[in-house]
Scaffold this motif. Structure first.
Motif, PDB file in Angstrom:
ATOM      1  N   LYS A  48     -10.177  15.423 -25.008  1.00 53.63           N
ATOM      2  CA  LYS A  48      -9.664  15.825 -26.318  1.00 53.63           C
ATOM      3  C   LYS A  48      -8.149  15.696 -26.384  1.00 53.63           C
ATOM      4  CE  LYS A  48     -13.406  19.005 -27.355  1.00 53.63           C
ATOM      5  NZ  LYS A  48     -13.819  20.404 -27.426  1.00 53.63           N
ATOM      6  N   ILE A  49      -7.463  16.117 -25.340  1.00 51.34           N
ATOM      7  CA  ILE A  49      -6.003  16.002 -25.296  1.00 51.34           C
ATOM      8  C   ILE A  49      -5.584  14.533 -25.414  1.00 51.34           C
ATOM      9  CG2 ILE A  49      -4.005  16.191 -23.734  1.00 51.34           C
ATOM     10  CD1 ILE A  49      -4.595  18.818 -24.927  1.00 51.34           C
ATOM     11  N   LEU A  50      -6.333  13.659 -24.754  1.00 48.85           N
ATOM     12  CA  LEU A  50      -6.011  12.231 -24.759  1.00 48.85           C
ATOM     13  C   LEU A  50      -6.576  11.509 -25.985  1.00 48.85           C
ATOM     14  CD1 LEU A  50      -6.651  11.455 -20.988  1.00 48.85           C
ATOM     15  CD2 LEU A  50      -4.441  11.705 -22.152  1.00 48.85           C
ATOM     16  N   ASN A  51      -7.311  12.250 -26.816  1.00 51.03           N
ATOM     17  CA  ASN A  51      -7.924  11.681 -28.020  1.00 51.03           C
ATOM     18  C   ASN A  51      -8.829  10.494 -27.654  1.00 51.03           C
ATOM     19  OD1 ASN A  51      -8.433  11.722 -30.761  1.00 51.03           O
ATOM     20  ND2 ASN A  51      -6.819  10.245 -31.213  1.00 51.03           N
ATOM     21  N   LEU A  52      -9.649  10.697 -26.631  1.00 49.43           N
ATOM     22  CA  LEU A  52     -10.550   9.660 -26.147  1.00 49.43           C
ATOM     23  C   LEU A  52     -11.981  10.163 -26.179  1.00 49.43           C
ATOM     24  CD1 LEU A  52      -8.655   8.416 -22.965  1.00 49.43           C
ATOM     25  CD2 LEU A  52      -8.889   7.211 -25.134  1.00 49.43           C
ATOM     26  N   GLN A  53     -12.903   9.209 -26.231  1.00 48.31           N
ATOM     27  CA  GLN A  53     -14.326   9.491 -26.116  1.00 48.31           C
ATOM     28  C   GLN A  53     -14.885   8.589 -25.029  1.00 48.31           C
ATOM     29  OE1 GLN A  53     -16.145   8.992 -29.954  1.00 48.31           O
ATOM     30  NE2 GLN A  53     -17.414  10.774 -29.642  1.00 48.31           N
ATOM     31  N   ALA A  54     -15.711   9.135 -24.186  1.00 48.89           N
ATOM     32  CA  ALA A  54     -16.324   8.336 -23.122  1.00 48.89           C
ATOM     33  C   ALA A  54     -17.301   7.340 -23.741  1.00 48.89           C
ATOM     34  CB  ALA A  54     -17.050   9.236 -22.140  1.00 48.89           C
ATOM     35  N   PRO A  55     -17.364   6.136 -23.188  1.00 53.28           N
ATOM     36  CA  PRO A  55     -18.335   5.156 -23.682  1.00 53.28           C
ATOM     37  C   PRO A  55     -19.763   5.673 -23.542  1.00 53.28           C
ATOM     38  CG  PRO A  55     -16.789   4.129 -22.156  1.00 53.28           C
ATOM     39  CD  PRO A  55     -16.548   5.601 -22.100  1.00 53.28           C
ATOM     40  N   ASP A  56     -20.595   5.291 -24.479  1.00 50.90           N
ATOM     41  CA  ASP A  56     -21.982   5.760 -24.488  1.00 50.90           C
ATOM     42  C   ASP A  56     -22.737   5.418 -23.210  1.00 50.90           C
ATOM     43  OD1 ASP A  56     -21.696   6.871 -26.994  1.00 50.90           O
ATOM     44  OD2 ASP A  56     -22.503   5.123 -28.056  1.00 50.90           O
ATOM     45  N   ASN A  57     -22.433   4.263 -22.613  1.00 46.74           N
ATOM     46  CA  ASN A  57     -23.182   3.870 -21.414  1.00 46.74           C
ATOM     47  C   ASN A  57     -22.904   4.790 -20.231  1.00 46.74           C
ATOM     48  OD1 ASN A  57     -20.536   2.835 -21.141  1.00 46.74           O
ATOM     49  ND2 ASN A  57     -21.238   1.275 -19.716  1.00 46.74           N
ATOM     50  N   LEU A  58     -21.812   5.538 -20.257  1.00 45.58           N
ATOM     51  CA  LEU A  58     -21.528   6.489 -19.179  1.00 45.58           C
ATOM     52  C   LEU A  58     -22.299   7.791 -19.351  1.00 45.58           C
ATOM     53  CD1 LEU A  58     -17.671   6.115 -18.826  1.00 45.58           C
ATOM     54  CD2 LEU A  58     -19.441   5.115 -17.403  1.00 45.58           C
ATOM     55  N   LEU A  59     -22.751   8.053 -20.559  1.00 42.40           N
ATOM     56  CA  LEU A  59     -23.423   9.312 -20.840  1.00 42.40           C
ATOM     57  C   LEU A  59     -24.876   9.317 -20.383  1.00 42.40           C
ATOM     58  CD1 LEU A  59     -21.906  10.015 -24.360  1.00 42.40           C
ATOM     59  CD2 LEU A  59     -21.046  10.680 -22.116  1.00 42.40           C
ATOM     60  N   LEU A  60     -25.432   8.131 -20.161  1.00 41.13           N
ATOM     61  CA  LEU A  60     -26.818   8.033 -19.722  1.00 41.13           C
ATOM     62  C   LEU A  60     -26.886   7.935 -18.204  1.00 41.13           C
ATOM     63  CD1 LEU A  60     -28.152   5.466 -22.340  1.00 41.13           C
ATOM     64  CD2 LEU A  60     -28.435   7.952 -22.348  1.00 41.13           C
ATOM     65  N   THR A  61     -27.780   8.709 -17.628  1.00 44.23           N
ATOM     66  CA  THR A  61     -27.976   8.681 -16.177  1.00 44.23           C
ATOM     67  C   THR A  61     -28.753   7.436 -15.792  1.00 44.23           C
ATOM     68  OG1 THR A  61     -28.000  11.082 -16.123  1.00 44.23           O
ATOM     69  CG2 THR A  61     -28.958   9.966 -14.228  1.00 44.23           C
ATOM     70  N   ASP A  62     -28.351   6.810 -14.708  1.00 47.22           N
ATOM     71  CA  ASP A  62     -29.049   5.651 -14.183  1.00 47.22           C
ATOM     72  C   ASP A  62     -30.500   6.024 -13.896  1.00 47.22           C
ATOM     73  OD1 ASP A  62     -28.947   2.901 -12.902  1.00 47.22           O
ATOM     74  OD2 ASP A  62     -29.603   4.138 -11.195  1.00 47.22           O
ATOM     75  N   ARG A  63     -31.414   5.107 -14.178  1.00 46.19           N
ATOM     76  CA  ARG A  63     -32.848   5.374 -14.033  1.00 46.19           C
ATOM     77  C   ARG A  63     -33.212   5.815 -12.617  1.00 46.19           C
ATOM     78  NH1 ARG A  63     -37.314   3.129 -17.167  1.00 46.19           N
ATOM     79  NH2 ARG A  63     -35.623   2.248 -18.376  1.00 46.19           N
TER      80      ARG A  63
END
Length: 80
Positions: A48-63
């Motif tokens: 939030k401080i950096l005004n960034l959002q993590a890419p969606d592909n990082l939010l999903l756990t590897d199968r």
């Protein structure tokens, strides 16, 4: 860097690795210095401080990682 923020799960570890790779440690340390309080912040507060959002592909756990977690949880259940 892992000891400066709260890493609650594998997703947080992936996001921190991405953040370090894309922004660098000095940017993260600067963001940490802008947060109030003497406690370790959640990684989401740093984003939030950096005004960034993590890419969606990082939010999903590897199968494979997810399957390993499920197998571990299944092993903890009582056998009937």
């Amino acid at each position: 860097m892992d000891d400066l923020v709260i890493l609650a799960n594998d997703r947080d570890r992936r996001v921190l690795a991405w953040l370090r790779e894309t922004q660098g440690d000095s940017v993260i340390l600067n963001a940490l210095s802008q947060l109030s309080g003497a406690r370790k912040p959640y990684l989401s507060n740093v984003l939030k401080i950096l005004n960034l959002q993590a890419p969606d592909n990082l939010l999903l756990t590897d199968r494979d990682v997810a399957r390993a977690h499920l197998a571990h949880l299944k092993a903890m259940l009582p056998k009937s």
